[in-house]
Design an enzyme around this catalytic site. Structure first.
Site, PDB file in Angstrom:
ATOM      1  CB  SER A 124     -52.818 -59.414 -32.648  1.00 18.25           C
ATOM      2  OG  SER A 124     -51.991 -58.376 -33.831  1.00 18.25           O
ATOM      3  CE1 TYR A 148     -55.603 -54.817 -30.226  1.00 14.56           C
ATOM      4  CE2 TYR A 148     -53.537 -55.182 -31.675  1.00 14.56           C
ATOM      5  CZ  TYR A 148     -54.940 -55.241 -31.293  1.00 14.56           C
ATOM      6  OH  TYR A 148     -55.491 -56.431 -31.784  1.00 14.56           O
ATOM      7  CE  LYS A 152     -55.799 -58.314 -29.205  1.00 13.28           C
ATOM      8  NZ  LYS A 152     -57.181 -58.874 -28.772  1.00 13.28           N
TER       9      LYS A 152
END
Ligand code: NAD
Ligand code: UDP
Length: 333
Positions: A124, A148, A152
């Site tokens: 992302s 989050y 990643k």
């Protein structure tokens, strides 16, 4: 190639399955259905006009993964399975690390045992964090600002180390910008649980009357009209990005990073205006205060994907809004 898609019944996985299969690859889908429904399989089959193989399994179940990789004679994996809500990642960090980082370790272990060495990972743009400059290119420093995004980045680091450990590995990390839109059939699209957080699904639900109005998080940013700007990418362009990435990485070893974005950004008001045109509906709206942690504007430098993968976006904001509207109406029918 015979390609396993983890998270294959999810939003991006389902669209990617269609593009890969239409290009002649065989797809096998795996999902634990924590954020998608089983009927997606039948919808994909309807679009493709053929049966596809689906396994309900969790990526943390390494033994199940090994068995599937071996039984299905998988050549390559696209790893999309994971939890993806930034806000929730603050409240449930253990779940996020276990699923996103733990799940990726489990998958990499299973691939090692089964002798599968080609992997595309759903990363992302969140890995970049606060922009030091724009557009973000792949060399921009990574400094994610939420759990989050840190998940990643940690998986990217694991995959980088894995590729360094043996030159058999062929790994690509795709850093998505803001995926929106739906397949042109209106049969599959984004199906958020509960009240959505992202702009496009909120706008779509306001258009159908499921939500009363759109709250615009601030109109005092230094942008073209004061509202936040993002690099929206049509999910079918993103799906085509996966196709080009997996075909490229199958012939190139190492660990590589690509931005998948359009290279331009649009404001909240631009998107709302385009959605009104696509739907013929008026979107009631109210400006409220800024959302904590929001950046004013960011977008991709997408030249590397063009240069090496020969990929670029071909669908515009109007296509994104029209396909979302078709899907939203179909979903309610
Ligand atoms: P999604 O929630 O629609 O799809 C993810 C799928 O993974 C779901 O079907 C879910 O049931 C499944 N899943 C979750 N945990 C699992 C587990 N432990 N085992 C097996 N299956 C599991 O999300 P999406 O939008 O399709 O995102 C796909 C990937 O792309 C995710 O990794 C996400 O972090 C990443 N990504 C998404 C966006 C976005 O805006 N949609 C942006 C950047 C990156
Ligand atoms: N946004 C908004 N109202 C909403 C949801 C989002 O004004 O209900 C704005 C948000 O402030 C940002 C843009 O829309 O400027 C895109 O937000 P989204 O959550 O879709 O993407 P992200 O911020 O995670 O990139």
């Amino acid at each position: 190639m015979r390609i396993l898609l983890t998270g294959g019944t999810g939003y991006i996985g389902s669209h990617t399955a269609i593009t890969l299969s239409s290009a002649g690859h065989e797809v096998v889908l795996l999902d634990n259905l924590c954020n998608s429904q089983i009927d997606v399989v039948a919808r994909i089959e309807k679009i493709l006009g053929k049966k596809i193989v689906f396994y309900q399994a969790d990526v943390r179940d390494t033994d199940a993964l090994i068995a599937i990789l071996q039984t299905e004679k998988i050549d390559a994996v696209i790893h999309l399975a994971g939890l993806k809500a930034v806000g929730e990642s603050w409240q449930k960090p253990i779940d996020y690390y276990a699923c996103n980082v733990g799940g990726s370790i489990s998958l990499a272990s299973a691939m090692k045992v089964a002798g599968v060495r080609i992997l595309v990972f759903s990363s992302s743009a969140t890995v970049y964090g606060d922009p030091k400059y724009l557009p973000y290119d792949e060399e921009h420093p990574t400094s994610p600002t939420n759990p989050y995004g840190r998940n990643k980045l940690q998986v990217e680091q694991l995959l980088h180390d894995l590729a360094n450990s043996s030159d058999e590995w062929c790994i690509t990390c795709l850093r998505y910008f803001n995926p929106v839109g739906a397949h042109e059939s209106g049969l599959i699209g984004e199906n958020p649980n509960g009240i959505p957080n992202n702009l496009m699904p909120v706008v779509a639900q306001v258009a159908t009357g499921r939500l009363p109005l759109l709250n615009i998080y601030g109109n005092d940013y230094e942008t073209i009209d004061g509202t936040g700007m993002r690099d929206y990418i049509h999910v079918m362009d993103l799906a085509e990005g996966h196709l080009t990435a997996i075909e490229w990485i199958a012939k190139n070893n190492g660990c590589h990073y690509f931005n998948l974005g359009s290279g331009t950004s649009h404001s909240v008001l631009e998107l709302v205006s385009e959605f009104e045109k696509a739907s013929g509906k008026t979107i009631p709206r109210k400006v409220i205060s800024r959302r904590e942690g929001d950046l004013p504007n960011y977008y991709a430098q997408a030249d590397k994907a063009l240069r090496l993968l020969h990929w670029k976006t071909s669908r515009n904001l109007s296509d994104m809004c029209e396909s979302t509207w078709r899907w939203e109406q179909q979903r309610l029918a």
